[in-house]
Design a protein around this motif. Structure first.
Motif, mmCIF file in Angstrom:
data_model
loop_
_atom_site.group_PDB
_atom_site.id
_atom_site.type_symbol
_atom_site.label_atom_id
_atom_site.label_comp_id
_atom_site.label_asym_id
_atom_site.label_seq_id
_atom_site.Cartn_x
_atom_site.Cartn_y
_atom_site.Cartn_z
ATOM 1 N N TYR A 130 1.239 -0.985 -0.067
ATOM 2 C CA TYR A 130 -0.401 -0.118 -0.272
ATOM 3 C C TYR A 130 0.802 1.773 -0.016
ATOM 4 C CZ TYR A 130 -3.646 -3.503 1.062
ATOM 5 O OH TYR A 130 -4.320 -4.631 0.714
ATOM 6 N N ASP A 131 0.877 1.959 -0.971
ATOM 7 C CA ASP A 131 1.439 3.296 -0.960
ATOM 8 C C ASP A 131 0.747 4.810 -0.914
ATOM 9 O OD1 ASP A 131 3.260 5.846 -2.296
ATOM 10 O OD2 ASP A 131 4.440 3.118 -2.702
ATOM 11 N N GLU A 132 0.368 5.882 -0.902
ATOM 12 C CA GLU A 132 -0.287 6.367 0.042
ATOM 13 C C GLU A 132 0.318 7.069 -1.618
ATOM 14 O OE1 GLU A 132 3.554 8.104 0.977
ATOM 15 O OE2 GLU A 132 2.013 6.791 1.653
ATOM 16 N N ARG A 133 0.503 7.551 -1.836
ATOM 17 C CA ARG A 133 1.332 8.160 -3.596
ATOM 18 C C ARG A 133 0.682 8.278 -4.578
ATOM 19 N NH1 ARG A 133 7.552 7.221 -3.943
ATOM 20 N NH2 ARG A 133 6.750 5.557 -3.617
ATOM 21 N N LEU A 134 -0.495 6.759 -4.173
ATOM 22 C CA LEU A 134 -1.427 5.920 -5.218
ATOM 23 C C LEU A 134 -2.813 6.861 -4.922
ATOM 24 C CD1 LEU A 134 -0.095 2.462 -5.954
ATOM 25 C CD2 LEU A 134 0.199 4.613 -7.818
ATOM 26 N N ARG A 135 -3.074 7.615 -3.955
ATOM 27 C CA ARG A 135 -4.240 8.300 -3.196
ATOM 28 C C ARG A 135 -4.419 8.346 -4.216
ATOM 29 N NH1 ARG A 135 -0.719 11.355 -1.439
ATOM 30 N NH2 ARG A 135 -0.962 13.940 -1.992
ATOM 31 N N ASP A 136 -5.951 8.952 -4.610
ATOM 32 C CA ASP A 136 -7.359 9.418 -5.663
ATOM 33 C C ASP A 136 -6.240 11.671 -4.966
ATOM 34 O OD1 ASP A 136 -8.998 9.806 -7.643
ATOM 35 O OD2 ASP A 136 -10.690 9.678 -5.757
ATOM 36 N N ARG A 137 -7.223 11.219 -5.930
ATOM 37 C CA ARG A 137 -7.108 13.030 -6.330
ATOM 38 C C ARG A 137 -7.911 13.999 -5.539
ATOM 39 N NH1 ARG A 137 -9.603 17.497 -10.852
ATOM 40 N NH2 ARG A 137 -8.265 19.148 -9.707
ATOM 41 N N GLU A 138 -7.555 14.671 -4.378
ATOM 42 C CA GLU A 138 -7.664 15.034 -3.527
ATOM 43 C C GLU A 138 -8.307 16.331 -3.650
ATOM 44 O OE1 GLU A 138 -5.043 15.801 -0.092
ATOM 45 O OE2 GLU A 138 -4.592 13.947 0.261
ATOM 46 N N LEU A 139 -9.558 16.891 -3.527
ATOM 47 C CA LEU A 139 -10.714 18.108 -3.923
ATOM 48 C C LEU A 139 -10.203 19.381 -2.617
ATOM 49 C CD1 LEU A 139 -12.642 16.426 -6.598
ATOM 50 C CD2 LEU A 139 -11.134 17.633 -6.562
ATOM 51 N N GLY A 140 -9.946 18.964 -2.002
ATOM 52 C CA GLY A 140 -10.143 20.174 -0.900
ATOM 53 C C GLY A 140 -11.977 20.962 -0.377
ATOM 54 N N ILE A 141 -11.676 21.927 -0.797
ATOM 55 C CA ILE A 141 -13.005 22.773 -0.551
ATOM 56 C C ILE A 141 -14.275 22.078 -1.274
ATOM 57 C CG2 ILE A 141 -12.498 24.622 0.656
ATOM 58 C CD1 ILE A 141 -12.832 25.882 -2.460
ATOM 59 N N LEU A 142 -13.779 21.559 -2.848
ATOM 60 C CA LEU A 142 -15.085 20.884 -3.752
ATOM 61 C C LEU A 142 -15.210 19.379 -3.389
ATOM 62 C CD1 LEU A 142 -13.686 21.919 -6.879
ATOM 63 C CD2 LEU A 142 -15.123 23.263 -5.488
ATOM 64 N N GLU A 143 -14.203 18.534 -2.116
ATOM 65 C CA GLU A 143 -14.991 17.336 -1.526
ATOM 66 C C GLU A 143 -16.315 16.888 -1.898
ATOM 67 O OE1 GLU A 143 -13.327 14.120 1.691
ATOM 68 O OE2 GLU A 143 -11.940 14.772 0.374
ATOM 69 N N MET A 144 -17.031 16.198 -2.145
ATOM 70 C CA MET A 144 -17.986 15.074 -1.881
ATOM 71 C C MET A 144 -19.660 16.461 -2.171
ATOM 72 S SD MET A 144 -17.206 12.055 -1.110
ATOM 73 C CE MET A 144 -16.084 11.041 -0.659
ATOM 74 N N LEU A 145 -19.127 17.197 -3.371
ATOM 75 C CA LEU A 145 -20.008 17.919 -4.503
ATOM 76 C C LEU A 145 -20.343 17.698 -5.112
ATOM 77 C CD1 LEU A 145 -18.360 21.731 -2.351
ATOM 78 C CD2 LEU A 145 -20.559 20.276 -1.873
ATOM 79 N N PRO A 146 -21.620 17.235 -5.449
ATOM 80 C CA PRO A 146 -21.991 17.159 -6.753
ATOM 81 C C PRO A 146 -21.998 18.389 -7.856
ATOM 82 C CG PRO A 146 -23.783 16.212 -6.106
ATOM 83 C CD PRO A 146 -22.511 16.910 -4.610
ATOM 84 N N LYS A 147 -21.397 18.340 -9.146
ATOM 85 C CA LYS A 147 -21.196 19.902 -10.152
ATOM 86 C C LYS A 147 -22.373 21.149 -9.835
ATOM 87 C CE LYS A 147 -19.217 16.648 -13.979
ATOM 88 N NZ LYS A 147 -19.447 16.580 -15.251
ATOM 89 N N ALA A 148 -23.445 20.698 -9.428
ATOM 90 C CA ALA A 148 -24.467 21.718 -9.090
ATOM 91 C C ALA A 148 -24.458 22.469 -8.006
ATOM 92 C CB ALA A 148 -26.005 20.810 -9.285
ATOM 93 N N ALA A 149 -23.472 21.400 -7.435
ATOM 94 C CA ALA A 149 -23.594 22.134 -5.731
ATOM 95 C C ALA A 149 -22.307 22.849 -5.704
ATOM 96 C CB ALA A 149 -23.016 21.194 -4.369
ATOM 97 N N ILE A 150 -21.351 22.876 -6.060
ATOM 98 C CA ILE A 150 -19.862 23.638 -6.981
ATOM 99 C C ILE A 150 -20.296 24.585 -7.734
ATOM 100 C CG2 ILE A 150 -17.581 23.801 -8.121
ATOM 101 C CD1 ILE A 150 -17.411 20.597 -7.806
#
Length: 260
Positions: A130-150
């Protein structure tokens, strides 16, 4: 070891290549085969599809992105990936697995490995790194927001995203695709060094696999954007040939039942 650009892009004239005792460039160290897959469908994938279709502003997810598991369908996709792994020619079957530590990727690797081992194709004891460099892109304040919410909550960020483009747009507290590319190049250096001459499987995420191709195939921004999303449990394969990893197939899902 050669610098990353040399190792992955075949620029053998570089002065950074190590030399043998006779003064000639040393052989480039590469895995014999490099296979990348995105995790199976996750519960968040399902919720975001529903939210996008409805134009919803929220998704019913309260956990960290790192803790989101596979859906039942995603588990079935991981089993199909394992059967595909077992059906590969013996020389191409990964004997080394590098994986993002997120739950959905770890589950994909575990299920696929169990399926392949159950078919006698790989050792049951094969370890997953397991290597954290392969993790998903971090979206910061946009995390878990659908397009309409952004668009509704952060219209200025939505406009900046459109202007900058995905390769260079970095949301506050998050990463751009280019940021992800930097850590992908870093993990590739270690894969090439530690698994030279062996078939390797990387289990990661949409953006991580995209950046893998961006680095390996020297894509322009235009070509990168034109690729579209990496599909759940798709396989992309590169072979070591003439000192570089050359693409054999990309984003293939023919091994999944009904292509799903």
């Amino acid at each position: 070891m050669a610098e990353l650009g040399t190792t992955l892009n075949g620029q053998h004239h570089s002065t950074h290549l190590p030399l043998t005792t006779n003064g000639r460039p040393a052989a480039t160290r590469l895995p014999s085969v490099l296979i990348a897959t995105r995790h199976g469908e996750s519960t968040a994938n399902v919720e975001f599809q529903l939210a996008e279709a409805a134009g919803a502003l929220t998704v019913p997810i309260s956990s960290r992105d790192a803790d989101i598991p596979l859906s039942l369908h995603g588990q079935q996709q991981a089993q199909a990936l394992g059967r595909w792994w077992a059906a590969l020619p013996s020389a191409d079957r990964p004997r080394s697995v590098w994986c993002s530590p997120y739950v959905r990727t770890a589950e994909t690797a575990r299920i696929a490995l169990a399926q392949a081992a159950g078919l006698g194709a790989v050792p049951v004891s094969l370890a997953v790194r397991y290597d954290e460099r392969l993790r998903d892109r971090e979206l910061g304040i946009l995390e878990m927001l659908p397009k309409a919410a952004i668009e509704a909550k952060y219209p200025e960020e939505a406009a900046r995203r459109r202007k900058m483009g995905e390769l260079y747009y970095r949301p506050p507290g998050g990463e751009s695709w280019a940021d992800v590319a930097l850590r992908v190049r870093s993990v590739l250096r270690d894969v090439c060094e530690e698994d030279a001459g062996r078939p390797v499987l990387l289990v990661a995420h949409d953006c991580t696999v995209l950046m893998l191709r961006y680095a390996l195939d020297r894509l322009t921004e235009e070509r990168l954007i034109g690729l579209g999303p990496v599909l759940n449990c798709s396989t992309s394969l590169w072979r070591a040939q003439e000192g570089r990893l050359r693409p054999a197939h990309w984003n293939d899902t023919t091994h999944l039942v009904n292509g799903n």
